[in-house]
Design a protein around this motif. Structure first.
Motif, PDB file in Angstrom:
ATOM      1  N   ILE A 117      81.896 -51.440  12.688  1.00  0.00           N
ATOM      2  CA  ILE A 117      80.570 -51.287  13.295  1.00  0.00           C
ATOM      3  C   ILE A 117      80.379 -52.331  14.396  1.00  0.00           C
ATOM      4  O   ILE A 117      79.902 -52.020  15.495  1.00  0.00           O
ATOM      5  CB  ILE A 117      79.471 -51.395  12.222  1.00  0.00           C
ATOM      6  CG1 ILE A 117      79.534 -50.191  11.283  1.00  0.00           C
ATOM      7  CG2 ILE A 117      78.090 -51.502  12.862  1.00  0.00           C
ATOM      8  CD1 ILE A 117      78.686 -50.330  10.037  1.00  0.00           C
ATOM      9  N   GLY A 118      80.780 -53.578  14.108  1.00  0.00           N
ATOM     10  CA  GLY A 118      80.676 -54.629  15.119  1.00  0.00           C
ATOM     11  C   GLY A 118      81.550 -54.352  16.330  1.00  0.00           C
ATOM     12  O   GLY A 118      81.145 -54.597  17.465  1.00  0.00           O
ATOM     13  N   ALA A 119      82.759 -53.829  16.095  1.00  0.00           N
ATOM     14  CA  ALA A 119      83.658 -53.494  17.206  1.00  0.00           C
ATOM     15  C   ALA A 119      83.049 -52.390  18.064  1.00  0.00           C
ATOM     16  O   ALA A 119      83.136 -52.424  19.298  1.00  0.00           O
ATOM     17  CB  ALA A 119      85.020 -53.074  16.682  1.00  0.00           C
ATOM     18  N   PHE A 120      82.407 -51.415  17.429  1.00  0.00           N
ATOM     19  CA  PHE A 120      81.761 -50.340  18.187  1.00  0.00           C
ATOM     20  C   PHE A 120      80.600 -50.873  19.020  1.00  0.00           C
ATOM     21  O   PHE A 120      80.487 -50.565  20.210  1.00  0.00           O
ATOM     22  CB  PHE A 120      81.284 -49.235  17.239  1.00  0.00           C
ATOM     23  CG  PHE A 120      80.622 -48.095  17.952  1.00  0.00           C
ATOM     24  CD1 PHE A 120      81.381 -47.191  18.660  1.00  0.00           C
ATOM     25  CD2 PHE A 120      79.248 -47.939  17.917  1.00  0.00           C
ATOM     26  CE1 PHE A 120      80.776 -46.133  19.331  1.00  0.00           C
ATOM     27  CE2 PHE A 120      78.633 -46.890  18.577  1.00  0.00           C
ATOM     28  CZ  PHE A 120      79.398 -45.978  19.287  1.00  0.00           C
ATOM     29  N   ILE A 121      79.753 -51.693  18.399  1.00  0.00           N
ATOM     30  CA  ILE A 121      78.617 -52.268  19.126  1.00  0.00           C
ATOM     31  C   ILE A 121      79.115 -53.154  20.268  1.00  0.00           C
ATOM     32  O   ILE A 121      78.607 -53.096  21.393  1.00  0.00           O
ATOM     33  CB  ILE A 121      77.703 -53.060  18.167  1.00  0.00           C
ATOM     34  CG1 ILE A 121      77.030 -52.098  17.189  1.00  0.00           C
ATOM     35  CG2 ILE A 121      76.656 -53.859  18.935  1.00  0.00           C
ATOM     36  CD1 ILE A 121      76.314 -52.781  16.037  1.00  0.00           C
ATOM     37  N   GLY A 122      80.139 -53.977  19.984  1.00  0.00           N
ATOM     38  CA  GLY A 122      80.719 -54.817  21.032  1.00  0.00           C
ATOM     39  C   GLY A 122      81.333 -53.998  22.151  1.00  0.00           C
ATOM     40  O   GLY A 122      81.240 -54.371  23.326  1.00  0.00           O
ATOM     41  N   GLY A 123      81.960 -52.885  21.797  1.00  0.00           N
ATOM     42  CA  GLY A 123      82.510 -51.986  22.815  1.00  0.00           C
ATOM     43  C   GLY A 123      81.422 -51.387  23.690  1.00  0.00           C
ATOM     44  O   GLY A 123      81.593 -51.248  24.907  1.00  0.00           O
ATOM     45  N   LEU A 124      80.299 -51.031  23.066  1.00  0.00           N
ATOM     46  CA  LEU A 124      79.168 -50.523  23.846  1.00  0.00           C
ATOM     47  C   LEU A 124      78.635 -51.582  24.799  1.00  0.00           C
ATOM     48  O   LEU A 124      78.349 -51.298  25.966  1.00  0.00           O
ATOM     49  CB  LEU A 124      78.038 -50.068  22.915  1.00  0.00           C
ATOM     50  CG  LEU A 124      78.232 -48.757  22.180  1.00  0.00           C
ATOM     51  CD1 LEU A 124      77.044 -48.504  21.247  1.00  0.00           C
ATOM     52  CD2 LEU A 124      78.384 -47.611  23.147  1.00  0.00           C
ATOM     53  N   ILE A 125      78.505 -52.806  24.299  1.00  0.00           N
ATOM     54  CA  ILE A 125      78.015 -53.897  25.148  1.00  0.00           C
ATOM     55  C   ILE A 125      78.970 -54.107  26.318  1.00  0.00           C
ATOM     56  O   ILE A 125      78.545 -54.231  27.471  1.00  0.00           O
ATOM     57  CB  ILE A 125      77.838 -55.188  24.323  1.00  0.00           C
ATOM     58  CG1 ILE A 125      76.675 -55.022  23.345  1.00  0.00           C
ATOM     59  CG2 ILE A 125      77.613 -56.395  25.229  1.00  0.00           C
ATOM     60  CD1 ILE A 125      76.558 -56.131  22.319  1.00  0.00           C
ATOM     61  N   ALA A 126      80.278 -54.142  26.034  1.00  0.00           N
ATOM     62  CA  ALA A 126      81.268 -54.322  27.101  1.00  0.00           C
ATOM     63  C   ALA A 126      81.216 -53.160  28.091  1.00  0.00           C
ATOM     64  O   ALA A 126      81.337 -53.360  29.305  1.00  0.00           O
ATOM     65  CB  ALA A 126      82.665 -54.451  26.500  1.00  0.00           C
TER      66      ALA A 126
END
Length: 90
Positions: free
Chosen positions: A43-52
């Motif tokens: 979930i964190g990787a997905f959110i971080g990917g969205l932010i990036a």
């Protein structure tokens, strides 16, 4: 739409790596299982990917270190939230 599905799949796979890394950067002991660690990392990787993505951090020829760092920080935040909400074992 294919990009978003691919991003979800890659994020869940990244959770296997980013979840344990996120637990390493968090202080103290987190009383959560490996499954919660991987799910929180995904979930964190997905959110971080969205932010990036929205910060316009594009794919480069080499590793995307800034994106990975953002994803690990987001995974640490998600895991900290999960660990705070799980009841402590006595």
């Amino acid at each position: 739409m294919g990009y978003w599905i691919w991003m979800i799949i890659v994020s869940l796979l990244a959770g296997v790596i980013f979840g344990p890394l996120a637990r390493l950067v968090l202080p103290g002991k987190q009383n959560i299982s490996l499954g919660w660690t991987i799910l929180g990392g995904g979930i964190g990787a997905f959110i971080g990917g969205l932010i990036a993505y929205f910060l316009d951090i594009k794919d480069t020829d080499g590793p995307d270190w800034i994106q990975y760092l953002i994803q690990i920080v987001c995974a640490a935040v998600v895991i900290a939230i999960i660990a705070a909400r799980k009841p402590r074992a006595t």
